[in-house]
Design a protein around this motif. Structure first.
Motif: not given
Lengths: 214, 214
Positions: B94, B99, B120
């Protein structure tokens, strides 16, 4: 993140004068012409008083646009609110800042003379009597985790510096010599025992003095 | 107030190089060591990656803390998201930003290869195929009245400059010479036909180049 007490865009002459003597209703800066001192800020795109879409977006604009950044409250001396001395005898007059003051937060006005709070648009002026540390505590609580701006004038900045409560201090030194008036310092070097200092000359002619705690 | 397209804290070497060749998963900047380029930003109190409470609050800090100021969306090139080329073959991966990406807004990633949006924390990456003006329209709408940041890399900034869509451009020129790599310019003077320029040397050694539309 700690809540800082920040002085922002405080402007003095090359000889350290921030305001003139003999403040009056018509002359908030006394004998000093504020347009000469603040010309650097008025020329920027982010100056709150700007009415046309122009303005520079160079170095000076970073300072004017940082004015409200992460600020949740302001502390100011009584003379930044109005020229009155002693008890408030005219509660109708609501200060120099008009119907839409440029603060947009709670503002704590230092005074020995109580009066009710005033809300003008999204700014509320509270009138408080207390030592700097106590007023700072009140302002920090009102700021809800954000920083507090110390708005001046000269005597108020000096008072909070003397109490060692200031975390960062931005002073724009204008290329204008005034000779007499309320003086922030004889020399910026007076603060070097407690603060780091960067001096950044701007193309506009002011020298931005950036102090932060050692 | 117009919605500006702003390049912020874009850092290049003294010879104009913003990233190295041979980008890979392990080396987002290719052969260039990003720590050398970005040392000026990493030393500031407002650097998003900072884990200790220190850091300078001088000139460079004004630039790192202005990064998110009035920004409602970012546009970035695909190579700022990840090193892949061609169709996305691993949708599990990703991007480089972890995160909790430091954008906190919608981000529009330029790519000819569609994939579903990714959220995210408070950042959502959208993958869009379109000419610069079309993507800028999308980003402006997502920014809800705030400005749009053009995040880079070099090719993306060049593309939007060529389309004359950039309103303000802040480039920090590091005192590091790289020789080869992706070059933003041969000289900042290339932009003087369309932009005002202030060059502000910082005590850290970088020279902040501030461009805004004439």
């Amino acid at each position: 993140m700690a809540q800082l007490l920040r002085v922002q865009n405080f402007t003095v002459s090359s000889d350290g004068v921030g305001a003139g003597a003999e403040q009056s209703l018509d002359r908030p800066f006394g004998h000093v012409d504020p347009e000469r001192l603040f010309a650097w800020a008025g020329a920027t795109a982010s100056w709150p008083g700007r009415t046309d879409p122009g303005g520079s977006r160079g170095l000076d604009d970073y300072f004017t646009r940082d004015f409200a950044h992460n600020i949740g409250a302001e502390i100011m001396g009584r003379n930044k609110f109005g020229p009155q001395r002693g008890p408030w005898d005219d509660l109708e007059w609501q200060g120099w800042w008009g119907d839409e003051p440029p603060f947009h937060t709670p503002v704590f006005v230092l005074t020995h003379h109580q009066r009710p709070s005033i809300t003008l648009a999204d700014t509320t002026f509270h009138f408080v009597d207390g030592d700097p540390a106590t007023v700072l505590d009140q302002a920090r609580e009102a700021a809800q985790g954000k920083d507090v701006r110390l708005g001046g004038g000269v005597s108020t900045v000096r008072q909070f510096l003397d109490a060692d409560l200031v975390d960062t201090l931005h002073v724009a030194v204008s290329p204008v010599k005034l000779g007499s008036g309320l003086r922030l310092w004889e020399s910026p070097d007076e603060l070097l025992d407690r603060f780091e200092l960067e001096v950044v000359p701007s193309p506009s002619g002011v020298a931005h003095h950036l102090f932060w705690r050692k």
